[in-house]
Motif scaffolding. Structure first.
Motif, mmCIF file in Angstrom:
data_model
loop_
_atom_site.group_PDB
_atom_site.id
_atom_site.type_symbol
_atom_site.label_atom_id
_atom_site.label_comp_id
_atom_site.label_asym_id
_atom_site.label_seq_id
_atom_site.Cartn_x
_atom_site.Cartn_y
_atom_site.Cartn_z
ATOM 1 N N GLY A 317 0.776 -1.230 0.000
ATOM 2 C CA GLY A 317 0.000 0.000 0.000
ATOM 3 C C GLY A 317 0.812 1.288 0.000
ATOM 4 O O GLY A 317 0.249 2.356 0.083
ATOM 5 N N ARG A 318 2.142 1.183 -0.066
ATOM 6 C CA ARG A 318 2.922 2.422 -0.172
ATOM 7 C C ARG A 318 3.679 2.400 -1.490
ATOM 8 O O ARG A 318 4.001 1.344 -2.013
ATOM 9 C CB ARG A 318 3.982 2.524 0.939
ATOM 10 N N PHE A 319 3.967 3.607 -2.006
ATOM 11 C CA PHE A 319 4.743 3.650 -3.232
ATOM 12 C C PHE A 319 6.217 3.508 -2.899
ATOM 13 O O PHE A 319 6.735 4.221 -2.048
ATOM 14 C CB PHE A 319 4.515 4.963 -3.976
ATOM 15 N N VAL A 320 6.863 2.570 -3.550
ATOM 16 C CA VAL A 320 8.289 2.351 -3.308
ATOM 17 C C VAL A 320 9.017 2.559 -4.623
ATOM 18 O O VAL A 320 8.548 2.127 -5.678
ATOM 19 C CB VAL A 320 8.535 0.919 -2.792
ATOM 20 N N ARG A 321 10.160 3.214 -4.561
ATOM 21 C CA ARG A 321 10.955 3.459 -5.756
ATOM 22 C C ARG A 321 11.400 2.138 -6.365
ATOM 23 O O ARG A 321 11.916 1.284 -5.660
ATOM 24 C CB ARG A 321 12.177 4.270 -5.308
ATOM 25 N N ARG A 322 11.197 1.959 -7.655
ATOM 26 C CA ARG A 322 11.684 0.740 -8.298
ATOM 27 C C ARG A 322 13.201 0.799 -8.432
ATOM 28 O O ARG A 322 13.748 1.869 -8.609
ATOM 29 C CB ARG A 322 11.141 0.628 -9.720
ATOM 30 N N GLU A 323 13.832 -0.351 -8.381
ATOM 31 C CA GLU A 323 15.282 -0.324 -8.564
ATOM 32 C C GLU A 323 15.579 -0.438 -10.060
ATOM 33 O O GLU A 323 15.903 -1.482 -10.585
ATOM 34 C CB GLU A 323 15.931 -1.472 -7.803
ATOM 35 N N ARG A 324 15.426 0.685 -10.733
ATOM 36 C CA ARG A 324 15.682 0.714 -12.171
ATOM 37 C C ARG A 324 16.564 1.898 -12.438
ATOM 38 O O ARG A 324 16.394 2.934 -11.819
ATOM 39 C CB ARG A 324 14.390 0.989 -12.926
ATOM 40 N N GLY A 981 -10.351 2.240 -0.386
ATOM 41 C CA GLY A 981 -9.289 1.552 -1.108
ATOM 42 C C GLY A 981 -8.730 2.286 -2.311
ATOM 43 O O GLY A 981 -7.740 1.865 -2.894
ATOM 44 N N ALA A 982 -9.366 3.400 -2.687
ATOM 45 C CA ALA A 982 -8.814 4.152 -3.821
ATOM 46 C C ALA A 982 -7.672 5.029 -3.324
ATOM 47 O O ALA A 982 -7.416 5.125 -2.127
ATOM 48 C CB ALA A 982 -9.907 5.004 -4.443
ATOM 49 N N ASP A 983 -6.947 5.649 -4.275
ATOM 50 C CA ASP A 983 -5.900 6.578 -3.857
ATOM 51 C C ASP A 983 -6.545 7.845 -3.311
ATOM 52 O O ASP A 983 -7.604 8.244 -3.771
ATOM 53 C CB ASP A 983 -5.023 6.969 -5.063
ATOM 54 N N PRO A 984 -5.879 8.507 -2.377
ATOM 55 C CA PRO A 984 -6.417 9.798 -1.924
ATOM 56 C C PRO A 984 -6.388 10.804 -3.065
ATOM 57 O O PRO A 984 -5.570 10.684 -3.984
ATOM 58 C CB PRO A 984 -5.453 10.215 -0.806
#
Length: 1769
Positions: A317-324, A981-984
């Motif tokens: 449920g949290r945005f995490v930086r992709r390792e790209r 459940g939607a984004d704020p």
């Protein structure tokens, strides 16, 4: 209008989702043909909520032209959302919703028009559409937000031209004109073909065919010229109503596009689809409005989500930086470039696999929600991390230097290719000499081939790229054959014939040489993008897009172009001459003596004589490398010299220099104010100039008095006074003596306090008016502009605590004390002012002051803290005084709000009739002035965190709004989602000081709220912050300001002149569509106008001064020359931007995370590549703060360095580097990346130099060197000697070269000071810098730049480092400095230092002293610039802290420990395992993506291994000679391997034993004895250090106490161990855990319950390797730390050293200096005990170290041990 809308402003109603029809107002002009005709774009948005619940017929009653289709729908959103618009401050009469509109507007006609909000667009002026009609278009399209924006634009333009012309030019700028981005895109993407083909055949296929098909096209239909002609006619014949509707539609799309504003051509495409839809019959016949927010939901959100998901993923449920890394992220630029090419647009497919372009244009818009964006986009340029970018982008630099070096050196190394005949005579045939020299052309070709191959990997091989590159490759291979082939023939012929091959070989050699010269010149001058198939100026239609968007460089006028060419001819002319005589010819003799040198009489056990006899050849190879590096450095040296010369010449041309007599500058100032700042041409000459000037001048002086810069006495001398002339009550103005008594130079003291800010400002103001300045327009005709400042968490206003309390023991002074010492005069004035205030209030309250004596004592608190009573109004004054002298947002806001004051002042002075009209009614006069300033100037601060501020920040922000009600604050507001459940939902919100409070929440009611598709902060923050607030700017121009700047009233008075630089004041009366060739519309538009910065922190000690000097040379001296010859880009800060131009081209900065770290420079490159001009003004400056502490300055440099690393990867550099013509390319290169590459080369030069010296020292110490008498004859008994004398001469020249390269850095600053402030000031400033060790800082910062770029190009990890804005008065502890700078600089410095020690012992020359100085600088600079580094008690407490830092973190995790530092520096290579959340020690590590193996293999495996190999060769050479008894030593290879690998094996053994012990005892003992882990760890570490020292002593013993050999052995051992560690880390280690549980598990033996899961079995093996490496590193860090401390000890013993040091750092007299901290008795006792205890430890350590060195040296003669082991090793 400012509607206060309470509901989401952004919910744009949208055009689909209902089948019924909605009757629309729509106007067909007479020339409207069928809808297919492409150019009659009647643009608009099919949006139609009627927010007004009324029938709008009456608008049109009086105007028969508008054709209404029927009654409007009457049920509005009002009942759903409640009344929409509350009354606004500037609202037009009663609310729209209440009464009928006709009534609402009546009171604004006639004489009261002055109260109009947009006076230039009022009914008297013959406007094409009334305000109501415009508003109606917006209601029809969507809603009100865009209305305010557009009205401001129209008002701004119409105030200086007719309203018709204003609307026309605006339409031309946005949609259809010569320079409109939309028009350029329309033709680049070949949409004219798409539209012209018609929809009968399948347009998609047809279109692709039409781009491919060669041969004669149907000229009339498809040729570009006719298409453009048709476009122009269509634009010309469009009605004003339609033009306005098109602009309105564009603005509405833009206003809600959020992140899509960064992709301008995508926005163009959306606009075109919406426009086609709007004009279609089905849109015209709709009845009911669409639901709110449809455009946002169906068009913007899918695109936003695509862009967001490239960089982020959802975890729990949290945005995490992709390792790209960037090469795998489809960023904004990739998305944007899809829309450049017809092939790209044809890739857009719907979910059901149909192509969007197969639908007729009018249907495309409604299908947007069905597009499957994931299948559409692809990378259009790969930003791979590698040094190959330097090769591709700057290939011409390498070609010029390497080829020239080859030509020079090959010609001067004839010994290498001489032919030895059978009779032992040597000849060099001419043909061979020609031919070998000619190989320079082959090197150029090889560089080009390498660059082309590298380019293949950065560009997707689609469409037309691959063919372009492969064609170039074929040509290059042919060239290589021509330039290199003949050499083979010539060499074979000459060598076989013994040098008599005859004339054929000679002719061939000469021809080959000339072909080579031509090839080299071609490759050096021709941009690679134009080579063999012209991407830049080719006429083919397929290159049109890349030309339009990346290569439309604005052309320079002739004079500037000649200057540009002359500059580079001079630079390279001087460089070629000087390099030849100074570098190449001095290298000729060393080459000739060393080529044939074979070393005799040496032998090695394994290699025999193979290695050692060639030592001279190895040395020569390294010398060649060294010379090449110096060859590069020379160019930069000459560039700096000539650039400075040109810049100074330019400043004389502009009339800016101190050498204009002072007298003239000041005596003529009043005339110049009148003629240059006032719009005098328009005024009737009723008033004497003197009267007008006096008002301006007095205002400036009084503003300085208010800022406490001047005292009352000074003010009296500077003001214009009214005096009686004696003739019946007439009064006249007396000019201040300041203007009159300027005959002699010593005037300064009487008017200004010495060295004061006021004096500096007045002198800059007077000087700046000597230059030529664009003429101002009257105030009511000037354009409207906006100042935009992004704010994240910078201080808004200092709190009382921050000012008068010391935050921690390391800071020895309160902020207020420090500021009082920096600004003594201003503090005095402030106190006097406060006293007057206090007395006034006392008198009001009926107190009478008593006798004098009492008041003296009472004033004490005033002088200490500036207030007596703690009442908020008094403390607030002190807070404001301090905030205006620190780097706070308050300072910025109060500085920029001077614009409003300046506009009011100018309006009042230039329009005396206004003052008369309002007579004595000052309130109404003030309101009139306010209205004008508010109409012409807006100030938006984008506080992205506003809604999350804590109480204090909130109060400060409120204070700003109260102090400056016109200040607007844009911020982000979050609302919970509508359904679970939607984004704020997020909104961009705007408030200002006039917004009223909402009683329930206590917050202000927003003026605008616009819904965003999601969280807007996707990048590094600043650019996203600017982008979310950009929609709130108003008017035509933007000024971008940072939150640490300042502005002054007298500078703000020049605003009309600065805006005149955009060259849009005098617009021709012709229509831009009437006759395209019309020259007034041909000129490329000005996109950016740069301005000077004055660094107001320059007076704050040496570091402040260095930072200010950098800025002066960079922001002023260089920018002046660059702007002249067309090389200036946008540097952010006080620059003015052309709002329409920049915002239709992707905004004011770029925002991809990491890649666009220095966001503002991309805006400049973008504008430059798309054809915008960039200018620089000399006469206007803003204040700017810079970092003041050593650490923060280096953080800033690291940010600049890593940012530059990212720029090297970016496509902008690729376009500029491969498409610019040579002179402009060189200007760009040396101005931007060249500076950093030069720094890298300096450090490489130092490395090369040290290695060269080590090799020469091995020769010098092992061989018999020839010595000569003074007349040049060999001394007696010198037979069998080696002649190295020329080599030593060459070395000295090299040292001089490197020395010059360092010192040249000071030249620009010196010259700049000389010209602006005179000789004396220049010498004093430079002297102060040298006394305060600024060269040390220069050396160190060079290494920091280099390290940050190289590590960025290797590993990445660029991130925004918030630069410190505070004052550097805190002392930083040794361990913190060590951990921060060990990696970047100290390790490198120490390794080099040991090599230098060997060189000094084995080959002393006085020139080495300079090198010792430089290399020491790399090691001790951080400590040298640390305040109070040399105070004895602090030094000891540091030592304690250092020991604790080294040893903690083994039983409990600790966030400041050596082990944490070590792991962090390792993770760049290993990367992290994907984390499990929740272990506290995880927070210690930032997110670092794992580096790619290619990058790692070069920097971490090959490079260290090569270094180790070189030192092994050097060591083996020294050990390959027999000793005095004639016996050869045992194999050096075995010895060095034993000593290098010994400690590693020893550590492994110790660790294994301890592992087993802790595994069996740990689980029992650890729970009851928590220190168990620490004890085991300390045993291991002590043994590790002992092992390390033991092996070194053993090596020394094996060398039979020979110092120089032992040191060379040590160098070799260090190199080998470093290589082994690096290779182990990069090859054997898996990814790291985020937490440090494994470390504690290892020492305590408890592997269970650590959260390792399945890894618990494999982890011990990995940890074993890690621990072996860690133990070696720990021991070496401990020893290194001690060495550094020993180096820093001698100064401590000098008396008063702390005083002297502080004087040098802060430039404060000892009397003014900062007192030592006060401690309580308990603290003192504690400190004394610590000092005694650790002092003893320190001295013991010192004695042990000394003993280990002194004993062997003392005992070497008496102790002769025999051991059998020694015979083998």
């Amino acid at each position: 209008m400012h509607p206060h809308s309470s509901s989401p402003m952004a919910d744009l109603p949208d055009p689909f989702g209902s089948s019924s029809s909605y009757p629309r107002r729509y106007l067909y002009s007479d020339n409207d043909s069928d809808n297919i005709e492409p150019y009659e774009r009647r643009d608009a948005y099919a949006s139609d909520s009627s927010h007004n619940g009324l029938n709008d017929d009456r608008y049109y009653d009086n105007n028969g032209a508008y054709d209404l289709y029927g009654p409007q729908d009457t049920d509005s959103d009002v009942d759903v959302y409640g009344a929409r618009y509350a009354q606004s401050v500037e609202s037009f009469g009663p609310s729209r919703l209440a009464t009928s509109d006709a009534a609402a507007y009546t009171d604004y006609t006639g004489p009261l028009a002055a109260r109009e909000a947009y006076p230039a667009w009022s009914s008297e002026r013959n406007i094409p559409l009334s305000k109501e009609e415009i508003e109606d278009i917006f209601l029809d399209l969507a809603q009100k937000f865009g209305f305010d924006f557009l009205m401001h634009l129209l008002d701004s333009r119409a105030s200086r031209m007719s309203p018709n012309q204003a609307l026309l030019t605006l339409h031309a700028d946005y949609i259809g004109g010569e320079h409109a981005n939309y028009r350029k895109w329309y033709f680049a993407a070949q949409l004219d073909l798409d539209d012209a083909v018609g929809h009968v055949q399948n347009p998609g296929l047809q279109r692709l065919k039409s781009t491919r098909r060669k041969g004669p096209r149907n000229a009339n239909e498809k040729s570009l010229q006719t298409a453009m002609g048709r476009w122009r006619q269509a634009m010309n014949s469009m009605s004003q109503y339609d033009r306005l509707r098109q602009i309105a539609l564009y603005l509405l799309l833009w206003g809600e596009a959020a992140q899509i504003r960064f992709v301008p051509e995508c926005l163009c495409f959306i606009f075109k689809c919406a426009d086609d839809y709007y004009r279609s019959p089905e849109c015209q016949s709709r009845v009911d409005p669409v639901s709110e927010g449809l455009y946002l939901k169906t068009v913007i959100k899918p695109l936003y989500r695509f862009i967001r998901d490239q960089g982020y993923e959802v975890v729990d449920g949290r945005f995490v930086r992709r390792e790209r890394d960037h090469a795998d992220i489809i960023g904004y630029d990739d998305v944007n470039q899809l829309f450049w090419y017809p092939e790209g647009i044809s890739r857009i497919v719907l979910v059901d696999k149909t192509k969007l372009i197969d639908l007729p244009p009018s249907h495309r818009y409604t299908r947007f929600e069905r597009i499957d964006w994931n299948r559409v986009f692809f990378k259009t340029y790969y930003e791979k991390r590698s040094f190959g970018h330097l090769l591709v982008n700057f290939n011409r630099i390498w070609v010029i230097h390497v080829s020239l070096y080859w030509f020079y050196t090959a010609y001067n190394s004839p010994k290498i290719y001489q032919i030895v005949r059978s009779d032992n005579t040597a000849v060099v045939p001419q043909s061979l000499s020609w031919s070998v020299t000619a190989l320079g052309g082959a090197t150029a070709t090889i560089i080009m081939i390498a660059a082309t191959l590298a380019e293949f990997s950065y560009i997707p091989l689609t469409w037309n790229n691959a063919s372009h590159l492969s064609r170039r490759l074929v040509f290059l291979l042919i060239t290589l054959a021509l330039t290199a082939g003949p050499t083979f023939y010539v060499a074979i012929a000459e060598f076989s014939s013994g040098g008599d091959a005859g004339s054929l070989a000679l002719i061939l050699g000469i021809v080959q040489f000339f072909i080579s010269v031509v090839a080299t010149l071609l490759f050096a001058i021709m941009p690679s993008g134009r080579m063999f198939g012209d991407r830049v100026a080719g006429k083919s239609r397929k290159y049109l897009a890349s030309q339009t968007f990346t290569a439309s460089y604005p052309s320079l006028h002739l004079e500037a172009r000649l200057a540009s060419i002359a500059l580079w001819l001079l630079v390279f002319g001087c460089k070629a001459t000087e390099s030849y005589f100074f570098l190449t010819l001095s290298f000729r003799d060393p080459i000739s003596v060393m080529v044939g040198m074979k070393i005799q009489g040496c032998n090695d056990k394994f290699f025999g004589t193979n290695l050692c006899s060639n030592q001279a050849a190895f040395t020569l190879t390294i010398m060649y490398m060294m010379d090449l590096v110096l060859f590069f450095l020379d160019t930069f040296l000459w560039y700096i010299i000539w650039n400075t010369v040109f810049s100074i010449a330019r400043s004389f041309m502009l009339g800016l220099s101190i050498w204009t007599p002072w007298k003239d500058i000041y005596t003529r100032l009043p005339k110049r104010i009148y003629s240059k700042l006032l719009a005098t041409r328009e005024m009737e000459v009723k008033y004497k100039p003197k009267v007008l000037v006096s008002q301006i001048w007095n205002a400036i002086i009084i503003s300085m008095y208010r800022e406490h810069l001047l005292s009352i006495e000074h003010v009296q001398k500077l003001l214009y006074h009214q005096v009686d002339t004696g003739q019946e009550g007439k009064r006249s103005l007396r000019a201040p003596p300041f203007f009159i008594s300027q005959a002699e130079k010593g005037f300064k003291g009487e008017f200004f306090p010495p060295g004061s800010e006021a004096g500096r400002r007045i002198s800059f103001f007077s000087q700046s008016l000597t230059t030529t300045i664009p003429e101002p327009l009257p105030v009511d005709a000037m354009p409207t502009f906006t100042v935009l400042t992004p704010h994240y968490s910078e201080k808004i206003l200092l709190s009382l605590r921050e000012i008068i309390r010391e935050e921690d023991q390391n800071i020895r002074v309160t902020l207020l004390e420090y500021l009082k010492q920096l600004h003594p005069v201003e503090w005095d004035n402030f106190v006097k002012d406060t006293k007057i205030l206090a007395e006034e209030s006392a008198v009001e309250n009926g107190f009478v002051a008593d006798e004098k004596g009492q008041s003296k004592a009472d004033d004490l608190p005033l002088y200490c803290v500036g207030f007596k009573s703690g009442a908020p109004e008094y403390t607030l004054r002190t807070r404001i005084w301090a905030s205006l002298r620190a780097q706070t947002l308050y300072r910025t806001v109060s500085g920029m709000m001077n614009y409003a004051k300046a506009i009011k002042l100018l309006y009042r002075v230039e329009n005396p009739e206004v003052v008369q009209r309002f007579g004595g009614n000052t309130d109404r006069l003030e309101r009139e002035l306010e209205r004008m300033s508010r109409r012409k100037f807006k100030f938006v601060v984008s506080m992205q965190r506003y809604s999350k501020f804590n109480k204090e920040e909130h109060e400060n922000a409120e204070f700003l709004l109260r102090a400056y009600p016109d200040l607007q604050i844009a911020y982000l507001e979050e609302e919970p989602p509508r359904k679970e459940g939607a984004d704020p939902r997020l909104f961009s919100v705007l408030i200002d000081g006039h917004s009223e409070f909402i009683p329930e929440t206590g917050r202000r009611r927003p003026k605008f709220r616009i819904e965003l598709p999601g969280n807007p902060i996707l990048g590094d923050g600043k650019s996203d912050n600017q982008n979310h607030a950009i929609i709130f700017y108003r008017g035509e121009y933007l000024q971008l300001i940072d939150a640490n700047q300042d502005n002054y009233l007298e500078e703000c008075l020049k605003i009309r002149n600065v805006l005149g630089e955009f060259e849009e004041y005098s617009v021709s009366a012709q229509s831009p569509y009437a006759d395209y060739g019309h020259k007034e519309f041909k000129k490329p538009p000005v996109a950016i106008v740069g301005a000077r910065e004055y660094i107001f922190s320059e007076s704050i000690g040496i570091l402040g001064d260095i930072a200010a000097g950098k800025e002066q040379t960079f922001g002023t001296l260089s920018a002046r020359a660059w702007a002249w010859i067309g090389g200036k880009l946008h540097y952010g800060h006080p620059d003015f931007l052309n709002g329409v131009y920049m915002n239709t081209r992707g905004g004011v900065s770029k925002a991809q995370k990491g890649l666009h770290l220095n966001e503002d420079i991309y805006a400049g490159m973008n504008a430059f590549g798309r054809g915008g001009r960039i200018k620089h003004t000399e006469y206007y400056q803003c204040g700017k703060g810079r970092d003041l502490g050593f650490g923060t300055i280096l953080n800033f440099q690291t940010k600049i360095g890593t940012g530059m690393g990212e720029q090297m990867l970016s496509r902008e550099y690729y376009y500029l580097g491969t498409q610019l013509p040579i002179d402009r390319f060189l200007t760009f290169y040396y101005g931007h990346p060249g500076f950093h590459i030069n720094n890298m080369l300096i450090i490489i030069a130092v490395q090369c130099f040290v290695i060269t010296m080590v090799f020469l020292a091995t020769l010098n110490s092992s061989l018999k060197i020839c010595e000569y008498s003074s007349n040049g004859s060999l001394l007696p008994n010198m037979n069998g000697c080696y002649n190295l004398t020329p080599v030593f001469a060459w070395i000295q020249r090299c040292i001089i070269s490197i020395f010059l390269v360092w010192m040249i850095a000071f030249l620009p600053l010196f010259i700049q000071e000389l010209v602006e402030r005179g000789t004396m000031r220049a010498i004093i400033r430079l002297g102060k810098q040298f006394l305060s060790f600024s060269p040390v800082f220069e050396v160190f910062s060079t290494q920091i730049y280099t390290h940050s770029i190289t590590s960025n190009l290797t590993f990445g990890g660029a991130r925004y480092i918030a630069t410190g804005r505070g004052f550097a008065t805190a002392r930083i502890s040794f361990s913190v400095l060590f951990s921060r700078f060990a990696g970047p600089s100290i390790y490198f410095g120490m390794r080099t230092l040991i090599s230098l020690l060997y060189v000094t012992i084995a080959m002393w020359t006085p020139y080495l002293i300079y090198f010792w100085f430089s290399i020491l600088a790399l090691c001790v600079a951080p400590f040298l610039f640390n305040p109070h580094q040399f105070s004895f008690s602090d030094f000891m407490i540091d030592y304690r802290e250092f020991l604790r830092w080294m040893s903690r973190g083994n039983s409990r995790s600790h966030n400041n420990s050596w082990i944490g530092y070590c792991r962090l520096s390792r993770t760049m290579i290993t990367g992290y395992k994907r984390k499990k959340l929740g272990v506290p020690s995880e927070k210690l590590s930032a997110d670092v993506p794992r580096a790619g193996w290619r990058a790692v293999i070069v920097s971490e495996v090959i490079f260290p291994a090569v270094m180790a190999l070189l030192f092994i060769i050097a060591y083996m050479f020294v050990k390959s000679f027999p000793d005095s008894t004639g016996k050869f030593p045992p194999s050096p290879l075995v010895r060095i391997a034993f000593v290098a690998l010994g400690p590693i094996v020893w550590n492994a053994a110790v660790l294994l034993v301890i592992f087993l012990i802790s595994l069996f005892l740990g689980p029992m003992l650890d729970p009851s004895y928590p220190k168990f882990g620490s004890v085991m760890a300390s045993i291991a570490h002590v043994l590790g250090v002992a092992g390390m020292l033991g092996f070194f002593e053993f090596l020394w013993f094996l060398e039979s106490w020979n110092g120089s050999h032992a040191i060379l052995g040590l160098i070799t051992v260090i190199a080998i161990q470093r290589a082994i560690h690096k290779i182990l880390i990069s090859v054997c280690l898996s990814r790291e855990f985020k937490h440090d549980e494994t470390n504690r598990a290892w020492w305590t033996g408890r592997w269970y319950g650590r959260g390792l899961g399945a890894h618990a079995m494999s982890q011990p093996a990995r940890e074993f390797i890690v621990k072996i490496i860690e133990l070696s590193l720990w021991s070496s860090d401990l020893l290194l730390g001690h060495f550094l401390l020993f180096m820093l000890t001698p100064p401590i013993l000098v008396p008063f050293v702390d005083r002297v040091h502080a004087t040098l750092l802060f430039w404060l007299r000892p009397s003014k200096q900062i007192r030592p901290p006060l401690y309580s008795t308990k603290q003192k006792k504690q400190r004394r005990w610590i000092i005694i205890k650790y002092g003893i430890v320190y001295v013991t350590a010192l004695i042990i170290f000394s003993a280990l060195i002194i004993f062997p040296v003392a005992l070497q003669s008496s102790v002769q041990l025999n051991c059998s082991l020694c015979q083998i090793l």
